[in-house]
Design an enzyme around this catalytic site. Structure first.
Site, short mmCIF file in Angstrom:
data_model
loop_
_atom_site.label_atom_id
_atom_site.label_comp_id
_atom_site.label_asym_id
_atom_site.label_seq_id
_atom_site.Cartn_x
_atom_site.Cartn_y
_atom_site.Cartn_z
N ARG A 190 6.45 -8.26 1.78
CA ARG A 190 7.31 -7.88 2.66
C ARG A 190 8.15 -8.93 3.39
O ARG A 190 9.04 -8.94 4.09
CB ARG A 190 6.53 -6.92 3.77
CG ARG A 190 7.47 -6.40 4.95
CD ARG A 190 6.71 -5.27 5.60
NE ARG A 190 6.22 -4.32 5.11
CZ ARG A 190 5.16 -3.47 5.29
NH1 ARG A 190 4.48 -3.97 6.30
NH2 ARG A 190 4.79 -2.44 4.66
N ASP A 203 -1.19 6.76 6.38
CA ASP A 203 -1.06 5.38 6.51
C ASP A 203 -1.95 5.11 7.78
O ASP A 203 -2.21 6.11 8.68
CB ASP A 203 0.26 4.83 6.87
CG ASP A 203 0.32 3.57 6.70
OD1 ASP A 203 -0.63 2.57 6.28
OD2 ASP A 203 1.49 2.84 7.06
N THR A 213 -5.47 -1.57 7.29
CA THR A 213 -5.37 -3.16 7.08
C THR A 213 -6.82 -3.59 7.51
O THR A 213 -7.10 -4.79 7.33
CB THR A 213 -4.34 -3.68 8.11
OG1 THR A 213 -4.81 -3.01 9.57
CG2 THR A 213 -2.86 -2.95 7.42
N LYS A 239 0.78 -1.22 0.01
CA LYS A 239 0.12 0.19 0.05
C LYS A 239 0.96 1.25 -0.04
O LYS A 239 0.60 2.14 -0.72
CB LYS A 239 -0.87 -0.03 1.26
CG LYS A 239 -2.05 -1.19 1.16
CD LYS A 239 -2.92 -0.92 2.41
CE LYS A 239 -2.07 -1.46 3.60
NZ LYS A 239 -1.86 -3.07 3.73
N THR A 240 1.93 1.28 0.94
CA THR A 240 2.91 2.41 1.00
C THR A 240 3.56 2.56 -0.26
O THR A 240 3.59 3.75 -0.99
CB THR A 240 3.82 2.31 2.01
OG1 THR A 240 3.09 2.15 3.47
CG2 THR A 240 4.51 3.58 2.13
#
Length: 343
Positions: free
Chosen positions: A220, A112, A161, A67-68
């Site tokens: 990640r 975020d 999330t 997302k980032t």
């Protein structure tokens, strides 16, 4: 004991520098999420063609899926400035006012964990998103008045999330609401190979696939596992990551072929053996393994459900037949339980 953070999509401080160097900077370099990428590409090209700010975007999905990264890619593709913050940081209205007053024309503003905004801060964000203005209260008491400051047109990108915790009024102010899904093994293998190339690490095809299978569908985690395997290869091998080297390194970290680590196995064995497969409450499981209930619900449980090892029921968590087979535990009948009709 293995590194617990390997199985969590949450970012750790020591991983930030490592991750930044591996992040793609263009949409064409971003692997996976094909439908989401197509929607973003259309929106970006339309905004550039009209010379306008792109519509606001809300990205949601499990942690660690990009997302980032996508937020920074949108700013890069639009060729505009990128400012970032997070929900927990914005504790007061003044915190948000200071940021919004410095927004430039067509800039991308990324928030975020937007579901963790304070209610009064969120309400202030409504007018900034919809009407492009900041409402400031001047004075106190009966003489107080509201003063509106106009803002240039900009693009806000929110990431969460837990979409269910984003209020309907806030969610309704985003023109694009896009979900990120877990990645396939083939997509993750591509990501692992790209990361290995950037790190100047030689990796075999079989090793890349082994890493991709054990990272819980999360880029990640794939990059974290690659870093651990790279260290193992440099210390215990010749620096080259083969399938055998990858297997030995991952086994040493207690990460099995499904990406399950020590905590996952503790959760399942507690349900299977101590509570005879359930139903059992998440609070009871947490107390049994000395772990936080929230951590189990948000980090470990979703993947176990996705694998088909665990079910949520009104009475609690219940292990499936697949879990009994995988963990090689013989099913014990509950006291007073009748055999299944078609067992």
């Amino acid at each position: 004991m293995p590194d617990r953070e390997l199985v969590s999509g949450n970012r750790q401080a020591e991983d930030l520098q490592f991750e930044v160097g591996l992040r793609p900077r263009r949409l064409a370099d971003f692997t996976g999420q094909s439908k989401l990428k197509e929607n973003l590409e259309i929106a970006i090209q339309a905004a550039r063609k009209r010379g306008e700010a792109m519509d606001h975007v809300l990205l949601y999905g499990p942690p660690g899926l990009g997302k980032t990264t996508l937020a920074s890619i949108i700013a890069e593709e639009l060729g505009v400035q990128f400012t970032t913050t997070s929900g927990p940081v914005l504790q007061k209205k003044l915190d948000l006012t200071g940021i919004l007053s410095n927004i430039r024309l067509h800039q991308v503003f990324f928030i975020d964990e937007i579901h963790r905004l304070q209610p009064d801060v969120e309400e202030m964000l409504y007018s900034a998103l919809e009407d492009f203005r900041v409402d400031i209260l001047v004075g106190v008491g009966p003489g107080a008045r509201t003063h509106s400051l106009p803002m240039p047109k900009y693009t806000a990108i929110g990431a969460t999330t837990r979409q269910g915790l984003v209020s309907a009024p806030l969610r309704g102010r985003f023109g694009l609401v896009l979900r990120l899904d877990p990645y396939s093994v083939a997509e993750l293998e591509t990501i692992v190979k790209r990361s290995a190339k950037l790190l100047n690490v030689e990796i075999e095809d079989g090793a890349g696939q082994e890493l991709a299978r054990r990272c819980r569908g999360t880029p990640r985690i794939a990059n974290r596992l690659l870093r651990r395997v790279r260290d193992y290869a440099e210390v215990r091998a010749d620096g080259r990551i083969t399938k055998t080297v990858a297997q030995k390194a991952l086994d040493l970290l207690d990460v099995d072929r499904y990406g399950l680590d020590e905590i996952d196995q503790k959760i399942m064995m507690t349900i299977l053996e101590k509570y005879r497969g359930g139903p059992v409450g998440v609070g009871t499981i947490a107390a049994s393994i000395s772990e936080e209930a929230e951590t189990i619900e948000e980090v470990y449980e979703p993947y176990l459900i996705q694998l088909g090892f665990l079910n949520r029921t009104p009475r609690g968590r219940v292990a499936t037949e697949l879990a009994y087979e995988y963990f090689k535990v013989k099913r014990k009948r509950q006291d007073g339980e009748q055999p299944a009709l078609f067992s």
